[in-house]
Motif scaffolding. Structure first.
Motif, short mmCIF file in Angstrom:
data_model
loop_
_atom_site.label_atom_id
_atom_site.label_comp_id
_atom_site.label_asym_id
_atom_site.label_seq_id
_atom_site.Cartn_x
_atom_site.Cartn_y
_atom_site.Cartn_z
N LEU A 69 -8.01 12.74 -13.83
CA LEU A 69 -6.75 12.91 -13.07
C LEU A 69 -6.45 13.58 -11.82
O LEU A 69 -6.10 13.39 -11.01
N ASP A 70 -7.51 14.85 -11.87
CA ASP A 70 -7.39 15.49 -10.60
C ASP A 70 -8.33 14.81 -9.46
O ASP A 70 -7.95 14.67 -8.20
N THR A 71 -9.38 13.92 -9.92
CA THR A 71 -10.01 13.11 -8.90
C THR A 71 -9.24 12.06 -8.24
O THR A 71 -9.09 11.63 -7.20
N LEU A 72 -8.19 11.41 -9.31
CA LEU A 72 -7.40 10.37 -8.62
C LEU A 72 -6.36 10.93 -8.09
O LEU A 72 -6.07 10.29 -7.04
N ARG A 73 -5.71 12.21 -8.15
CA ARG A 73 -4.81 12.78 -7.19
C ARG A 73 -5.48 13.25 -5.88
O ARG A 73 -4.67 13.09 -4.86
N ILE A 93 2.50 14.80 -14.81
CA ILE A 93 1.70 14.99 -15.83
C ILE A 93 0.48 15.84 -15.36
O ILE A 93 -0.39 16.22 -16.18
N HIS A 94 0.26 16.35 -14.22
CA HIS A 94 -0.87 17.16 -13.84
C HIS A 94 -0.84 18.52 -14.51
O HIS A 94 0.30 18.96 -14.71
N PHE A 115 0.73 -1.14 0.18
CA PHE A 115 -0.20 0.19 0.11
C PHE A 115 0.86 1.27 0.04
O PHE A 115 0.56 2.19 -0.76
N ALA A 116 1.74 1.29 0.98
CA ALA A 116 2.68 2.33 0.89
C ALA A 116 3.63 2.70 -0.20
O ALA A 116 3.88 3.69 -0.94
N LEU A 117 3.95 1.54 -0.93
CA LEU A 117 4.75 1.53 -2.20
C LEU A 117 3.90 2.11 -3.19
O LEU A 117 4.29 3.12 -4.02
N TRP A 118 2.89 1.56 -3.48
CA TRP A 118 2.02 2.00 -4.76
C TRP A 118 1.31 3.41 -4.63
O TRP A 118 1.10 3.86 -5.55
N ARG A 119 0.95 3.79 -3.46
CA ARG A 119 0.51 4.95 -3.13
C ARG A 119 1.42 6.05 -3.73
O ARG A 119 1.17 7.10 -4.18
N THR A 120 2.67 5.84 -3.47
CA THR A 120 3.71 6.86 -3.62
C THR A 120 4.33 6.86 -5.21
O THR A 120 4.43 7.79 -5.81
N HIS A 121 4.14 5.65 -5.68
CA HIS A 121 4.53 5.47 -7.11
C HIS A 121 3.55 6.25 -7.80
O HIS A 121 3.77 6.89 -8.75
N VAL A 122 2.01 5.90 -7.69
CA VAL A 122 0.83 6.51 -8.27
C VAL A 122 1.34 7.89 -8.20
O VAL A 122 0.92 8.79 -9.21
N ALA A 123 1.33 8.48 -7.08
CA ALA A 123 1.40 10.05 -6.85
C ALA A 123 2.38 10.69 -7.44
O ALA A 123 2.36 11.70 -8.09
#
Length: 604
Positions: free
Chosen positions: A402-406, A388-389, A374-382
């Protein structure tokens, strides 16, 4: 003169669009996407019919549709049908690869589709179909094996009075009834049904359709009974996990995941899975380590399925003015990715992050692993989204997505994770990006040359030009950039009897392809030994990108040489490039730590 009536369009209801923008999607949303996919398949089929003469196969399919429209609809919506349609149209446009079968075999697959439809509709008929290396696949039903040595030839499928046979060169294979039964020379497409009544997943375990693998077709490779049973057991347990922890996702999957293509097992913790936009509802996956890995794979590929369906209805990106040459860091890949590919990955790994977020509170035996993931993938995704924001190519809907996922990811980043797993996740995320930079970023050659001259001239620091933004130059040798994360997974997943011992780093590094001994020492928490190991690697192979990045991480963990550590953690590409040029200019390569310290000093 009155205006011509407009054709109807598929439009997602606002609530369905909102679900997909959040990375979700319930049963009603998937039903809408399926309706659009059905129309798209019909249009593609009509395009194919307009471009070539489908002849008797078209007539036979029409008869089957009149007799059993629901069964023919199932065949039309089968993922492999969509993949074949795309392949056939590409072939007509001359865009196929040389490895594919002859054009008549590709187009002749429509006859196999028509034969399968007619068999399911219980028609009497006879039709010629392609034979591929002695095998005759009939979509959704199975595959006949004939005694022929020719790579590409034809056979006849006949059905009369409830008996069906595949015949060629005097040999025949009876298609057993009911469908799904095995017989001499016949491999059926197995149907797996898992879960309790009312919440069952029914899916084809397809090991014979040539269009079951994405994006390139492959010949049938039937599983043994033991292997098929193993897949069934894994799916049963994975489905139970999804029903408990991802109820909404599981309910949507029941309506829109139709086939699972099994492939051979890979290295532990490194599964491979694939979907394709043209094969809506199909998933190709390597044999997983366990049921949890399969559950994650299903979530991962289902995210791609949903996004692919959305993209068939509306764009999220405008066309690229530079021809799509802009490349980005994707934390789940070894190679730089175009914007379209990065967006696909973001959407998929949001689903994976959501899975581990729920699973970490439900997994009693593997809590540490789930917290780490969980910690790994939330950081990777962020990190991926931050790049690209506000990119100008996003459409209004793409920007909203993208805004919603961020926003979701920002909330996840604020959730507490135990310090040990949090530290390991930070170590792995930072290490991955450093390795990626060392491989794929190239400082400008004039700046590197100036740095070499400054070093040889005894300057106090590098030229300011070396700090300019480097160019992304894909390095085809970049492989296994996730090695440190793999080693951490071994460490967290080992039983008590296997927990790190003095020889654990050496054994662990041997199990992970691409891993260095220094990586294993770093994963075990021995930063000092890791430093020595990385320096030893650089002495033998001074251009090894992973060793440069790993050395920076070891120095940072040991809290020694802070200037060198900072440079190697954040800009390893500078040290690698200057060191390479210095080796070419002198007989004695510089000490890596001394060079990194100098490169990290204020510009001269």
């Amino acid at each position: 003169m009155s205006a011509e009536p407009s054709l109807p369009h598929h439009r997602l209801p606002p609530e369905s669009l909102a679900e997909l923008v959040r990375g979700e999607g319930g049963p009603a949303t998937l039903t809408s996407l399926l309706g659009a996919e059905r129309s798209r398949r019909l249009l593609l089929l009509r395009m194919l019919d307009d471009a070539t003469d489908l002849g008797p196969a078209w007539d036979l399919l029409s008869q089957a549709q009149q007799r059993a429209p629901a069964l023919v609809d199932d065949l039309l919506m089968y993922p492999q049908t969509g993949m074949w349609l795309a392949s056939a149209l590409h072939r007509l446009r001359g865009t196929a690869s040389e490895a594919e079968p002859p054009p008549w075999v590709v187009l002749g697959h429509f006859s196999a589709l028509a034969a399968a439809a007619a068999l399911r509709a219980e028609l009497d008929f006879g039709i010629e179909v392609p034979v591929r290396h002695g095998r005759v696949p009939l979509p959704t039903l199975g595959c006949a094996v004939l005694p022929t040595t020719e790579p590409w030839t034809t056979a006849t499928v006949r059905a009369e009075a409830g008996r069906a046979v595949v015949e060629a060169s005097g040999a025949g294979v009876v298609i057993p009834l009911p469908f799904g039964s095995a017989g001499a020379g016949w491999h059926p497409v197995r149907r797996l049904t898992v879960g309790p009544a009312g919440r069952r997943l029914e899916i084809a375990l397809d090991d014979v359709d040539p269009y079951r693998t994405y994006p390139q077709p492959t010949e049938p490779r039937p599983l043994s009974e033991e292997a098929a049973a193993h897949w069934g057991q894994l799916l049963e347990r994975a489905w139970a996990v999804l029903l408990r922890e991802q109820t909404g996702t599981a309910e949507a999957m029941r309506r829109s995941v139709f086939s699972l293509t099994p492939t051979a097992a890979r290295e532990r913790f490194r599964p491979r899975s694939v979907t394709a936009g043209e094969a809506f509802g199909g998933i190709e996956a390597s044999e997983p380590d366990d049921a949890i890995e399969l559950a994650v794979t299903l979530v991962h590929e289902f995210q791609h399925t949903k996004l692919g369906g959305l993209l068939h209805l509306t764009p999220l990106l405008t066309d690229s003015s530079d021809g799509g040459t802009e490349l980005w860091y994707a934390p789940w890949r070894d190679d730089p990715r175009p914007l379209e590919g990065l967006l696909q990955g973001v959407y998929a790994f949001v689903g994976i992050t959501r899975f581990w977020r729920a699973h970490r509170t439900a997994a009693a035996a593997q809590t540490a692993m789930a917290q780490f993931e969980f910690a790994l993938w939330r950081t990777h995704v962020a990190a991926a989204m931050e790049q690209i924001h506000r990119h100008p190519r996003f459409t209004p809907l793409g920007t909203a997505l993208l805004d919603t996922l961020r926003d979701h990811c920002a909330q996840w980043l604020a959730e507490p994770v135990p310090e040990e797993q949090l530290a390991l996740a930070r170590l792995c995320t930072d290490d991955h990006v450093a390795r990626w930079r060392a491989h794929h970023l190239r400082p400008a050659a004039p700046a590197v040359d100036a740095a070499v001259r400054a070093w040889l001239g005894g300057a106090s620091g590098p030229p300011a030009a070396l700090a300019a933004e480097p160019e992304v130059v894909p390095d085809p040798s970049a492989r296994w950039l996730d090695s440190l994360a793999m080693l951490v997974r071994y460490r967290l997943g080992d039983t008590d009897d296997d927990r790190p011992s003095p020889d654990w780093p050496e054994k662990a590094a041997a199990r992970v392809t691409g891993a260095l001994t220094g990586d294993a020492l770093l994963a075990a928490g021995d930063a000092t030994a890791a430093r020595h190991a990385y320096l030893a690697d650089l002495a033998v192979e001074p251009d090894r990108a992973g060793a440069w990045a790993g050395l920076g991480r070891a120095l940072a963990a040991a809290d020694t040489e802070p200037t060198a550590a900072h440079l190697l953690c954040h800009h390893p590409e500078r040290a690698r490039a200057v060191h390479r040029s210095l080796r070419q200019a002198t007989d004695t390569p510089p000490d890596p730590i001394r060079l990194a310290t100098w490169l990290g000093s204020p510009p001269a």
